[in-house]
Motif scaffolding. Sequence first.
Motif, PDB file in Angstrom:
ATOM      1  N   HIS A   1       0.853  -1.189   0.000  1.00 41.64           N
ATOM      2  CA  HIS A   1       0.000   0.000   0.000  1.00 41.64           C
ATOM      3  C   HIS A   1       0.887   1.237   0.000  1.00 41.64           C
ATOM      4  CE1 HIS A   1      -3.302   2.566   2.133  1.00 41.64           C
ATOM      5  NE2 HIS A   1      -3.232   2.808   0.860  1.00 41.64           N
ATOM      6  N   ASN A   2       0.799   1.994  -1.082  1.00 46.48           N
ATOM      7  CA  ASN A   2       1.666   3.175  -1.254  1.00 46.48           C
ATOM      8  C   ASN A   2       3.126   2.835  -0.956  1.00 46.48           C
ATOM      9  OD1 ASN A   2      -0.574   4.716  -1.956  1.00 46.48           O
ATOM     10  ND2 ASN A   2      -0.961   5.350   0.151  1.00 46.48           N
ATOM     11  N   GLY A   3       3.568   1.722  -1.498  1.00 45.54           N
ATOM     12  CA  GLY A   3       4.976   1.326  -1.375  1.00 45.54           C
ATOM     13  C   GLY A   3       5.329   0.579  -0.101  1.00 45.54           C
ATOM     14  N   LYS A   4       4.383   0.478   0.849  1.00 47.59           N
ATOM     15  CA  LYS A   4       4.688  -0.195   2.113  1.00 47.59           C
ATOM     16  C   LYS A   4       4.119  -1.608   2.133  1.00 47.59           C
ATOM     17  CE  LYS A   4       4.560   3.959   5.013  1.00 47.59           C
ATOM     18  NZ  LYS A   4       3.615   4.706   5.861  1.00 47.59           N
ATOM     19  N   PRO A   5       4.974  -2.610   2.325  1.00 52.86           N
ATOM     20  CA  PRO A   5       4.534  -4.003   2.246  1.00 52.86           C
ATOM     21  C   PRO A   5       4.031  -4.561   3.586  1.00 52.86           C
ATOM     22  CG  PRO A   5       6.910  -3.915   2.471  1.00 52.86           C
ATOM     23  CD  PRO A   5       6.429  -2.489   2.511  1.00 52.86           C
ATOM     24  N   ILE A   6       3.041  -5.417   3.514  1.00 57.52           N
ATOM     25  CA  ILE A   6       2.532  -6.131   4.693  1.00 57.52           C
ATOM     26  C   ILE A   6       2.359  -7.596   4.303  1.00 57.52           C
ATOM     27  CG2 ILE A   6       0.678  -6.255   6.422  1.00 57.52           C
ATOM     28  CD1 ILE A   6      -0.082  -3.380   5.165  1.00 57.52           C
ATOM     29  N   SER A   7       2.838  -8.502   5.148  1.00 51.72           N
ATOM     30  CA  SER A   7       2.709  -9.940   4.892  1.00 51.72           C
ATOM     31  C   SER A   7       1.853 -10.583   5.975  1.00 51.72           C
ATOM     32  CB  SER A   7       4.068 -10.627   4.926  1.00 51.72           C
ATOM     33  OG  SER A   7       5.022  -9.878   4.252  1.00 51.72           O
ATOM     34  N   GLU A   8       1.514 -11.854   5.736  1.00 51.40           N
ATOM     35  CA  GLU A   8       0.713 -12.676   6.634  1.00 51.40           C
ATOM     36  C   GLU A   8      -0.762 -12.303   6.484  1.00 51.40           C
ATOM     37  OE1 GLU A   8       3.075 -15.074   7.281  1.00 51.40           O
ATOM     38  OE2 GLU A   8       2.243 -15.240   9.276  1.00 51.40           O
ATOM     39  N   SER A   9      -1.544 -13.240   5.955  1.00 53.84           N
ATOM     40  CA  SER A   9      -2.914 -12.895   5.559  1.00 53.84           C
ATOM     41  C   SER A   9      -3.756 -12.308   6.692  1.00 53.84           C
ATOM     42  CB  SER A   9      -3.609 -14.088   4.906  1.00 53.84           C
ATOM     43  OG  SER A   9      -3.757 -15.156   5.807  1.00 53.84           O
ATOM     44  N   LEU A  10      -3.657 -12.855   7.910  1.00 48.07           N
ATOM     45  CA  LEU A  10      -4.509 -12.320   8.986  1.00 48.07           C
ATOM     46  C   LEU A  10      -4.080 -10.906   9.388  1.00 48.07           C
ATOM     47  CD1 LEU A  10      -5.151 -15.382  11.355  1.00 48.07           C
ATOM     48  CD2 LEU A  10      -6.458 -14.574   9.388  1.00 48.07           C
ATOM     49  N   VAL A  11      -2.784 -10.647   9.321  1.00 46.11           N
ATOM     50  CA  VAL A  11      -2.285  -9.300   9.610  1.00 46.11           C
ATOM     51  C   VAL A  11      -2.781  -8.321   8.537  1.00 46.11           C
ATOM     52  CG1 VAL A  11      -0.191  -7.892   9.832  1.00 46.11           C
ATOM     53  CG2 VAL A  11      -0.245 -10.188  10.832  1.00 46.11           C
ATOM     54  N   ILE A  12      -2.774  -8.793   7.293  1.00 49.43           N
ATOM     55  CA  ILE A  12      -3.248  -7.948   6.191  1.00 49.43           C
ATOM     56  C   ILE A  12      -4.741  -7.647   6.350  1.00 49.43           C
ATOM     57  CG2 ILE A  12      -3.578  -7.797   3.682  1.00 49.43           C
ATOM     58  CD1 ILE A  12      -1.120  -9.645   3.352  1.00 49.43           C
ATOM     59  N   LEU A  13      -5.529  -8.650   6.747  1.00 49.29           N
ATOM     60  CA  LEU A  13      -6.981  -8.414   6.914  1.00 49.29           C
ATOM     61  C   LEU A  13      -7.243  -7.338   7.959  1.00 49.29           C
ATOM     62  CD1 LEU A  13      -8.594 -12.002   6.742  1.00 49.29           C
ATOM     63  CD2 LEU A  13      -8.311 -10.338   4.905  1.00 49.29           C
ATOM     64  N   GLU A  14      -6.506  -7.381   9.061  1.00 51.54           N
ATOM     65  CA  GLU A  14      -6.700  -6.353  10.097  1.00 51.54           C
ATOM     66  C   GLU A  14      -6.290  -4.971   9.559  1.00 51.54           C
ATOM     67  OE1 GLU A  14      -7.049  -6.626  13.860  1.00 51.54           O
ATOM     68  OE2 GLU A  14      -6.929  -8.791  14.158  1.00 51.54           O
ATOM     69  N   TYR A  15      -5.204  -4.950   8.790  1.00 53.17           N
ATOM     70  CA  TYR A  15      -4.744  -3.677   8.211  1.00 53.17           C
ATOM     71  C   TYR A  15      -5.804  -3.109   7.273  1.00 53.17           C
ATOM     72  CZ  TYR A  15      -2.090  -0.311   5.483  1.00 53.17           C
ATOM     73  OH  TYR A  15      -1.682   0.856   4.863  1.00 53.17           O
ATOM     74  N   ILE A  16      -6.354  -3.959   6.435  1.00 50.06           N
ATOM     75  CA  ILE A  16      -7.385  -3.514   5.498  1.00 50.06           C
ATOM     76  C   ILE A  16      -8.568  -2.928   6.257  1.00 50.06           C
ATOM     77  CG2 ILE A  16      -9.128  -4.387   3.864  1.00 50.06           C
ATOM     78  CD1 ILE A  16      -6.966  -6.307   2.780  1.00 50.06           C
ATOM     79  N   ASP A  17      -8.972  -3.603   7.334  1.00 57.50           N
ATOM     80  CA  ASP A  17     -10.134  -3.126   8.090  1.00 57.50           C
ATOM     81  C   ASP A  17      -9.865  -1.790   8.788  1.00 57.50           C
ATOM     82  OD1 ASP A  17     -12.827  -3.851   8.502  1.00 57.50           O
ATOM     83  OD2 ASP A  17     -12.415  -4.237  10.622  1.00 57.50           O
ATOM     84  N   GLU A  18      -8.629  -1.584   9.202  1.00 55.77           N
ATOM     85  CA  GLU A  18      -8.290  -0.330   9.883  1.00 55.77           C
ATOM     86  C   GLU A  18      -8.055   0.813   8.904  1.00 55.77           C
ATOM     87  OE1 GLU A  18      -4.960  -1.346  12.410  1.00 55.77           O
ATOM     88  OE2 GLU A  18      -6.259  -2.300  13.894  1.00 55.77           O
ATOM     89  N   THR A  19      -7.677   0.466   7.671  1.00 49.61           N
ATOM     90  CA  THR A  19      -7.322   1.495   6.687  1.00 49.61           C
ATOM     91  C   THR A  19      -8.542   1.956   5.893  1.00 49.61           C
ATOM     92  OG1 THR A  19      -5.113   0.543   6.535  1.00 49.61           O
ATOM     93  CG2 THR A  19      -5.782   2.002   4.740  1.00 49.61           C
ATOM     94  N   TRP A  20      -9.378   1.032   5.489  1.00 48.75           N
ATOM     95  CA  TRP A  20     -10.593   1.366   4.757  1.00 48.75           C
ATOM     96  C   TRP A  20     -11.776   0.968   5.638  1.00 48.75           C
ATOM     97  CZ3 TRP A  20      -6.450  -1.206   2.250  1.00 48.75           C
ATOM     98  CH2 TRP A  20      -5.731  -0.402   1.352  1.00 48.75           C
ATOM     99  N   LYS A  21     -12.428   1.968   6.209  1.00 50.60           N
ATOM    100  CA  LYS A  21     -13.403   1.690   7.278  1.00 50.60           C
ATOM    101  C   LYS A  21     -14.752   1.169   6.781  1.00 50.60           C
ATOM    102  CE  LYS A  21     -10.756   3.891  10.457  1.00 50.60           C
ATOM    103  NZ  LYS A  21      -9.990   3.173  11.462  1.00 50.60           N
ATOM    104  N   GLN A  22     -15.069   1.404   5.490  1.00 49.16           N
ATOM    105  CA  GLN A  22     -16.383   0.974   4.977  1.00 49.16           C
ATOM    106  C   GLN A  22     -16.522  -0.552   5.047  1.00 49.16           C
ATOM    107  OE1 GLN A  22     -13.838   2.296   3.303  1.00 49.16           O
ATOM    108  NE2 GLN A  22     -13.690   1.589   1.183  1.00 49.16           N
TER     109      GLN A  22
END
Lengths: 225, 225
Positions: free
Chosen positions: A62-83
């Motif tokens: 996301h904007n050049g910043k990498p995140i790994s591990e699917s469950l960690v990514i799911l939490e990131y997605i939920d915190e970043t895009w609130k809809q």
Amino acid sequence: MASNKEDVKLLGMVESPFVSRVDIALKLKGVEYKYEVENLQNKSEFLLKYNPVYKKVPVLVHNGKPISESLVILEYIDETWKQNPILPSDPYKRALARFWSKFIDDKIINAARKALYTHDEKEREKGVEEIEEALHLFENELKGKFFGGDEIGIVDITAVLIAYWLPIIQEAFGAKLFTSDKFPKLYNWSQDFNNHPIVKETLPPRETLMAYYKGHYERHVASNK
Amino acid sequence: MASNKEDVKLLGMVESPFVSRVDIALKLKGVEYKYEVENLQNKSEFLLKYNPVYKKVPVLVHNGKPISESLVILEYIDETWKQNPILPSDPYKRALARFWSKFIDDKIINAARKALYTHDEKEREKGVEEIEEALHLFENELKGKFFGGDEIGIVDITAVLIAYWLPIIQEAFGAKLFTSDKFPKLYNWSQDFNNHPIVKETLPPRETLMAYYKGHYERHVASNK
């Protein structure tokens, strides 16, 4: 909420249920992203740069910043895009959702591997018992249409592995672990989940996965000779 | 924020680094709680009722509601008692904190088990290589005094296993996995962490753990005869 300035990339491969989780979550959120197919036999520079620890997909960039591990990514997605939240707002319910997501990765996956990929018959039978016990515990947690209630939540998304992948993998391996007669409630849930319009358009074709996992099975059999 | 109406119980045992995580987090938050000692040889009704899935400690019971799995509990604590946050507020930094906490549980613990509890010498050597590689990766992540920056955060708390338990366990097993010459930065961090006033008063006595893990080692040796 996604603007033109957002640059979202998903490094993935269609055969992976872990990548599928991220795919589904981004689609549920309506986030536009570019899917970059990785070949794990010939890993890209990007993958090695963005996930130097595990060198595995999925990686969300996301904007050049990498995140790994699917469950960690799911939490990131939920915190970043609130809809369309995929985690509940109540802390206790959030804890339960995290507990059951982790249960799938710790308990169900390990039991499934043992039940499918073990050559020793006794060990394999133990694996079958373990996955049946785990699936029963999981089925008992289903209180509404989805684990997330009326809407799909993080536990449902994590369990795409059970809803879509497991029936295909067990068929490729000639096994019967998750069946409608043993787990009727969980089976109904899997149908509702797989047929949810957004999930449906996201899942890879059944034939693609079947060919891939039949290849797994053939190599598994050959490795015992 | 804690009021008289709060009823917080921790089911635990002093020898467990997973319980210690919860212990430290509650103390950092200033939450009053009752520690109920569990005997895993003779599990209490409470434990079986509150953690029917794993039947393991720690279990946090907050106003009658149980939560299991130490990392899930740490997130719950941070969301329920907001003072002295243990997770960063920025979503990307939160994702990294979750990634490295998970890394400890997935990678470091498995490598340590292999390096300590394997009878086969080749396998054990592979375990030693794996834990050294993992500890190097982990050490490279240390940018400030603590993984949490100036203050202790979730990664530090999760890594109590490395800071306090691992040196004791390796001594009990006659191994040298985590040493000050191989990992100077991580070693300094471990001293700062163990001597943090709140951590220090929370950690169990060294002798208690040493006796417990020497027992482990003796049973491990006996199991190979």
